[in-house]
Design a protein around this motif. Structure first.
Motif, PDB file in Angstrom:
ATOM      1  N   UNK A 121       0.861  -1.097  -0.212  1.00 29.69           N
ATOM      2  CA  UNK A 121       0.073  -0.110   0.182  1.00 29.69           C
ATOM      3  C   UNK A 121       0.799   1.284  -0.008  1.00 29.69           C
ATOM      4  N   UNK A 122       0.686   2.080  -0.828  1.00 24.42           N
ATOM      5  CA  UNK A 122       1.535   3.266  -0.868  1.00 24.42           C
ATOM      6  C   UNK A 122       0.798   4.372  -1.824  1.00 24.42           C
ATOM      7  N   UNK A 123       1.381   5.628  -1.462  1.00 28.51           N
ATOM      8  CA  UNK A 123       0.733   6.940  -2.286  1.00 28.51           C
ATOM      9  C   UNK A 123       0.511   6.538  -3.884  1.00 28.51           C
ATOM     10  N   UNK A 124      -0.286   7.039  -4.413  1.00 25.39           N
ATOM     11  CA  UNK A 124      -0.436   6.805  -5.772  1.00 25.39           C
ATOM     12  C   UNK A 124       0.488   7.039  -6.758  1.00 25.39           C
ATOM     13  N   UNK A 125       1.610   8.040  -6.466  1.00 25.55           N
ATOM     14  CA  UNK A 125       2.447   8.329  -7.189  1.00 25.55           C
ATOM     15  C   UNK A 125       3.912   7.558  -7.068  1.00 25.55           C
ATOM     16  N   UNK A 150      -5.468 -11.864  -8.035  1.00 31.41           N
ATOM     17  CA  UNK A 150      -3.929 -11.302  -8.234  1.00 31.41           C
ATOM     18  C   UNK A 150      -3.388 -11.473  -6.772  1.00 31.41           C
ATOM     19  N   UNK A 151      -2.455 -12.286  -6.582  1.00 28.15           N
ATOM     20  CA  UNK A 151      -1.851 -12.603  -5.419  1.00 28.15           C
ATOM     21  C   UNK A 151      -0.943 -11.586  -4.935  1.00 28.15           C
ATOM     22  N   UNK A 152      -0.063 -10.888  -5.904  1.00 24.83           N
ATOM     23  CA  UNK A 152       0.825 -10.012  -5.855  1.00 24.83           C
ATOM     24  C   UNK A 152       0.347  -8.513  -6.439  1.00 24.83           C
ATOM     25  N   UNK A 153       0.278  -7.611  -5.305  1.00 20.68           N
ATOM     26  CA  UNK A 153      -0.416  -6.225  -5.638  1.00 20.68           C
ATOM     27  C   UNK A 153       0.335  -5.004  -5.214  1.00 20.68           C
ATOM     28  N   UNK A 154       0.207  -3.977  -6.019  1.00 12.71           N
ATOM     29  CA  UNK A 154       0.683  -2.726  -5.408  1.00 12.71           C
ATOM     30  C   UNK A 154      -0.472  -1.885  -5.345  1.00 12.71           C
ATOM     31  N   UNK A 155      -0.944  -1.302  -4.330  1.00 13.92           N
ATOM     32  CA  UNK A 155      -2.362  -0.763  -4.319  1.00 13.92           C
ATOM     33  C   UNK A 155      -2.035   0.880  -3.942  1.00 13.92           C
ATOM     34  N   UNK A 156      -2.893   1.627  -4.519  1.00 14.78           N
ATOM     35  CA  UNK A 156      -2.793   3.107  -4.193  1.00 14.78           C
ATOM     36  C   UNK A 156      -3.561   3.447  -3.011  1.00 14.78           C
ATOM     37  N   UNK A 157      -3.034   4.123  -1.868  1.00 14.14           N
ATOM     38  CA  UNK A 157      -3.885   4.103  -0.642  1.00 14.14           C
ATOM     39  C   UNK A 157      -4.958   5.016  -0.986  1.00 14.14           C
ATOM     40  N   UNK A 158      -4.904   5.942  -1.850  1.00 16.03           N
ATOM     41  CA  UNK A 158      -6.150   6.725  -1.973  1.00 16.03           C
ATOM     42  C   UNK A 158      -7.304   5.925  -2.947  1.00 16.03           C
ATOM     43  N   UNK A 191      -9.294   8.016   7.221  1.00 16.12           N
ATOM     44  CA  UNK A 191      -9.477   6.727   6.499  1.00 16.12           C
ATOM     45  C   UNK A 191      -8.670   5.903   6.306  1.00 16.12           C
ATOM     46  N   UNK A 192      -7.166   6.267   6.172  1.00 17.86           N
ATOM     47  CA  UNK A 192      -6.223   5.087   5.748  1.00 17.86           C
ATOM     48  C   UNK A 192      -5.809   4.445   7.206  1.00 17.86           C
ATOM     49  N   UNK A 197       0.722  27.221   0.014  1.00 14.21           N
ATOM     50  CA  UNK A 197       1.577  27.855   1.040  1.00 14.21           C
ATOM     51  C   UNK A 197       2.541  27.163   1.438  1.00 14.21           C
ATOM     52  N   UNK A 198       2.177  26.130   1.937  1.00 21.67           N
ATOM     53  CA  UNK A 198       3.103  25.266   3.015  1.00 21.67           C
ATOM     54  C   UNK A 198       3.622  24.010   2.645  1.00 21.67           C
ATOM     55  N   UNK A 199       3.624  23.925   1.137  1.00 22.69           N
ATOM     56  CA  UNK A 199       3.795  22.684   0.676  1.00 22.69           C
ATOM     57  C   UNK A 199       3.282  21.291   1.522  1.00 22.69           C
ATOM     58  N   UNK A 200       2.242  21.172   1.811  1.00 25.03           N
ATOM     59  CA  UNK A 200       1.487  20.177   2.482  1.00 25.03           C
ATOM     60  C   UNK A 200       1.553  18.944   2.109  1.00 25.03           C
ATOM     61  N   UNK A 201       1.966  18.064   2.761  1.00 26.72           N
ATOM     62  CA  UNK A 201       2.278  16.596   2.285  1.00 26.72           C
ATOM     63  C   UNK A 201       1.435  15.638   2.890  1.00 26.72           C
ATOM     64  N   UNK A 202       0.599  14.893   1.924  1.00 24.78           N
ATOM     65  CA  UNK A 202      -0.537  14.254   2.498  1.00 24.78           C
ATOM     66  C   UNK A 202      -0.366  12.845   1.424  1.00 24.78           C
ATOM     67  N   UNK A 203       0.886  12.698   0.907  1.00 23.83           N
ATOM     68  CA  UNK A 203       0.922  11.596  -0.099  1.00 23.83           C
ATOM     69  C   UNK A 203       0.510  11.943  -1.369  1.00 23.83           C
ATOM     70  N   UNK A 204      -0.120  13.093  -1.571  1.00 24.31           N
ATOM     71  CA  UNK A 204      -0.540  13.352  -3.050  1.00 24.31           C
ATOM     72  C   UNK A 204      -0.019  14.750  -3.443  1.00 24.31           C
TER      73      UNK A 204
END
Length: 907
Positions: free
Chosen positions: A132-136, A178-186, A222-223, A388-395
């Protein structure tokens, strides 16, 4: 395999998984069930010494199920450093792996997690997983898993899920299909999908950028609910990865640790002395965190990272460019003055002012875009704040767009129009821009030294304008611009296309500060625009300054306007303060999330830098700036204390490194891979072409079947490759699991065993030659040994494994004189002269007649090898401090794959 009941036989392909197993009732079969075996080599298909060498290496490199304690060694396309084995060793002592891996940016958390994942798959501990990881980061994970760990995972994102689900029964989840997956957290955090995933969730889950799942915002909430649900299963393996575990929110930090173990939920000071002792013990068992100096000093890994040189590059605004910024600042201060006393209006005015000043400070192009957007209408605080603050939420994909920051006020129209006209005029005079001139003054000498820079800008308009300037200034360089206007796939393609050029410059917004690793093609970072979040500076530099960077020196240049009110405020309130706090506490901690205090502190700093004519614009900032700094320092002290509560000092990976290296040598390390690839490509009439410190592989010259197999993996044409893990840019590392090696090894090994179905000229399995390295006739057998591995611990499992080894006999003796790798090295003894074909056939026939007399020595070798492997497993278990035990037993008879007779020189 163990049968479910008497009278039934359970069988499984050696290279398959438990899902491939079949149960047979022998009594119902028309033909008797007999053990499978390969016929011995014959004299009908003799080959040369090079053919024998090729077959031995092909067999070794095609095997994927090693019997040693590191079962993952045969699947790895990367050579891990000693420190990267630490998380694996920590996981090996746990019956259910629960780890928070919090190493610094660029140290190799993906490799560390991948080692555990690959080991668990090869041990049969799990047969499916999800990342599970951020979409990018989704595509990057899919690529890393394939190239470094020989795992083909599917990407599950909003855009791709529908096609994956097409054709599946309504009752089947795509995570079951699909037993091996990489999934977007969003994608997965939505309530409907979250429940489906929790129901079909695999037994191993890796969560990247785990700190983005434990904050207070709705998306993070939610995450967190999702991860909390997954962690509630006590049998689920869970690996959390983050470079910033303690992001300033103590409650969020405790929630993150609580996912690993319930004892860590309440914090280090909760409960009585026993509870605090239990907390410290649990933290040491489940938490791995190393800073780069820890690794370079304690692990003597000096070569793992480049030397990082930093430089500040101030510039002075002058003329019309300075006047323009002053005019915009006057306008912004008038807007904040009109905000009055209403807190909400005032906060929006502050944020709007700072957002607009960010664009003006970036470039006239960004200023023109932002001022034009301001005329388009109003914007609320929630839209402005992240800008303004370059907010970081994985997106971050859309974070480089110039914001609309207007407050409805008709009296602004005239002044805004005038400022927009000025911005466009200045954008047309880019060659006079002091900021652009300062950049070119820094770049020119760096480019002459051979540097490959990445220039980070804050906004799209700035990046595109700068790209035009650089193309005109440096016509011999390939210049690419990557911004959030491109899809993730398009960004990757543009970066990949740039890597093909020796002279290259990349201009990017922060859409590239995470998600695409740039160390293979770039060695310099220029912060053209200051980030207002110091963590973003580290992330930018971390794209280049990371494990795998081959340049000896990585440079970073931070530009700022020395007479700019806004740059000065950011430097003093944020950038310099972050460095002071890190120097004082030894840890790097993101800014506290109290954005109101940051806003007030910045506005106060802007006002204090201006002359007395602006003292009328005074606002009641009280002590917010001081509170902000104190909160930041308190957070850093807390993070420092948390690091002191655990230690991995008791772990000594050097105790098991010899076993790791022996397994890599037995399975085929870099030297064997290079040797085999060179010989194999010559055999199939597609030889390598040497070019200094790299090699060209002409894949289109391969036989049709091999060419088609590589083509479906995107490998075609001519590729620059190297077999060493210290690569120059634009050169692909080729290890034992790289598709080129895998296709060659499997095709040649299978062709030797099944020559009728082979393409081209299949390898023979027998040969005779003379060599001065033997004094008597020596018979060498290439063996495939098979083993059963029985694990005992929390769960008992039966695993199948195999190895390629040699055994040699002198004269007509049936006592082995060389075994294992030592015996295979006889194949490298230089052949000296040809032998008459009839004599060669006679020698092979005589050797075949002696095979039965060799069986006792072969059985002894297999039994002794099994005992050695059992001891190796035990040593690893003891070094890790616990874990499952493994007993290894041979499966006989061994397969005789090759038979070779080496004769001494004729007198």
């Amino acid at each position: 395999m163990p049968s479910p009941s008497e009278g039934l036989l359970k069988i499984r392909p050696l290279s398959g998984s438990d899902a491939d197993a079949q149960v047979i009732a022998p009594s119902l079969e028309a033909m008797p069930i007999t053990p499978a075996s390969f016929a011995a080599p014959t004299s009908e298909r003799l080959d040369t010494q090079e053919g024998a060498q090729l077959l031995a290496d092909a067999l070794r490199l095609s095997l994927r199920r090693g019997a040693g304690p590191f079962r993952s060694a045969a699947h790895l396309g990367v050579e891990p450093r000693a420190y990267q084995l630490v998380p694996l060793m920590v996981a090996l002592k746990q019956s259910v792996a629960r780890l928070l891996i919090a190493d610094d940016v660029g140290i190799g958390k993906t490799i560390e997690a991948g080692l555990i994942l690959r080991e668990w798959l090869d041990r049969g501990t799990v047969d499916s997983f999800a990342v599970l990881c951020p979409p990018h980061l989704v595509d990057q994970w899919v690529t890393e898993l394939a190239e470094k760990f020989d795992v083909d995972a599917v990407a599950v994102t909003s855009a791709r899920a529908r096609s994956l689900e097409r054709g599946l029964p309504t009752s089947q989840s795509l995570f079951e299909a699909y037993p091996f997956t990489v999934v977007s957290l969003d994608y997965i955090k939505a309530d409907s999908r979250r429940d489906d995933f929790a129901r079909a969730c695999p037994p191993l889950v890796i969560v990247d950028e785990a700190h983005t799942c434990v904050g207070g915002e709705r998306g993070k909430h939610q995450r967190f609910e999702l991860l909390q649900s997954l962690a509630s299963d006590p049998d689920r393996h869970l690996l959390l990865l983050t470079a910033t575990p303690h992001s300033g929110d103590v409650a969020a930090y405790d929630r993150l640790l609580g996912l690993i173990h319930a004892d860590l939920t309440g914090g280090p000071e909760a409960g009585d002395a026993n509870a605090r002792e239990r907390y410290a013990r649990r933290l040491a068992q489940h938490f791995v965190q190393r800073r780069r100096p820890d690794i370079q000093d304690s692990w003597e890994e000096k070569r793992a990272f480049a030397r990082h040189e930093t430089k500040e590059a101030p510039y002075a605004l002058s003329g019309d460019f300075a006047t323009f910024q002053e005019d915009v600042l006057d306008y912004c201060l008038e807007v904040t003055e009109r905000a009055g006393a209403d807190k909400k209006t005032r906060r929006l005015a502050f944020w709007g002012t700072l957002a607009l000043m960010r664009c003006v400070g970036s470039s006239p192009a960004a200023a023109a875009s932002a001022l034009t957007n301001r005329l388009s209408g109003t914007s609320d605080a929630t839209a402005i704040e992240p800008v303004v603050f370059d907010a970081e939420d994985g997106v971050m994909d859309e974070g480089d767009i110039e914001p609309a920051t207007a407050i409805e006020a008709s009296e602004e129209q005239t002044v805004l129009s005038r400022l927009i006209d000025t911005a466009h005029r200045l954008d047309g005079r880019r060659d006079e821009d002091p900021k652009v001139r300062a950049l070119l003054a820094e770049l020119t000498p760096l480019l002459k030294q051979g540097a490959n820079p990445v220039i980070f800008c804050r906004f799209i308009a700035t990046a595109e304008a700068l790209g035009e300037v650089l193309r005109e200034t440096y016509p011999k360089f390939e210049v690419a611009v990557v911004t959030g206007t491109l899809t993730p796939d398009e960004r990757r393609e543009r970066v990949a296309a740039l890597e093909a050029h020796d002279k290259r410059i990349l201009v990017a917004t922060d859409c590239l500060s995470e998600g695409i690793n740039l160390q293979s093609a770039f060695d310099t970072v220029v912060h053209y625009d200051l980030s207002w979040n110091p963590t973003r500076h580290q992330q930018r530099e971390g794209r280049v300054d990371r494990f795998g960077q081959q340049a000896e020196i990585v440079r970073s240049v931070m530009m700022y306007g020395e007479n700019s009110a806004i740059d000065g405020a950011v430097l003093n309130v944020i950038i310099r303060k972050a460095k002071e706090i890190e120097k004082a506490t030894g840890v790097n901690v993101p800014m506290p999330e109290d954005q109101d205090s940051v806003t007030s502190a910045l506005m106060q700093a802007v006002l204090l830098r201006n002359d007395g004519s602006r003292t009328q614009y005074v606002f009641d900032f009280d002590t917010s700036a001081e509170r902000f700094e104190m909160a930041w320092r308190d957070t850093a002290e807390g993070a420092k204390a948390s690091r002191a509560r655990y230690a991995q000092g008791a772990l000594k990976p050097d105790e098991v490194i010899p076993e790791w290296r022996r397994m890599r040598a037995l399975n085929g390390g870099p030297e064997e891979v290079a040797r085999f690839t060179d010989r194999a490509l010559r055999r199939v009439q597609a030889p390598l072409e040497r070019k200094g410190d790299f090699t060209l592989a002409h894949l289109d010259s391969l036989p049709e079947t091999m060419r088609d197999q590589l083509s479906v993996r995107g490998l075609k044409g001519t590729r620059k490759i190297s077999f060493a893990d210290d690569l120059r840019p634009n050169v692909t590392h080729v290890g034992r699991v790289h598709p080129i090696v895998a296709v060659l090894a499997e095709t040649l090994a299978e062709g030797a065993l099944d020559p009728i179905g082979a393409e081209g000229n299949p390898l023979g399995r027998a040969g005779v030659w003379r060599t001065p390295d033997v004094s008597q006739m020596t018979t060498l057998l290439l063996l495939r040994l098979r083993f059963q591995l029985v694990t005992s611990g929390r769960t008992n499992r039966l695993l199948l494994a195999e190895e390629a080894v040699g055994i040699a006999f002198t004269g007509i003796s049936n006592e082995a004189t060389a075994e294992g790798v030592e015996a295979l090295e006889l194949l490298e003894a230089q052949a000296s002269s040809d032998i008459d074909p009839a004599a060669r056939t006679r020698q092979i026939e005589n050797a075949l007649g002696r095979l039965e007399t060799y069986q006792q020595a072969i059985r002894k070798l297999a039994v002794e090898r099994a005992a050695t492997l059992s001891d190796d497993h035990l040593r690893l278990t003891e070094a890790a401090g616990g874990g499952a035990t493994v007993k290894v037993t041979p499966v006989l008879p061994a397969d005789i794959i090759g038979l070779y007779v080496l004769l001494p020189e004729a007198n």
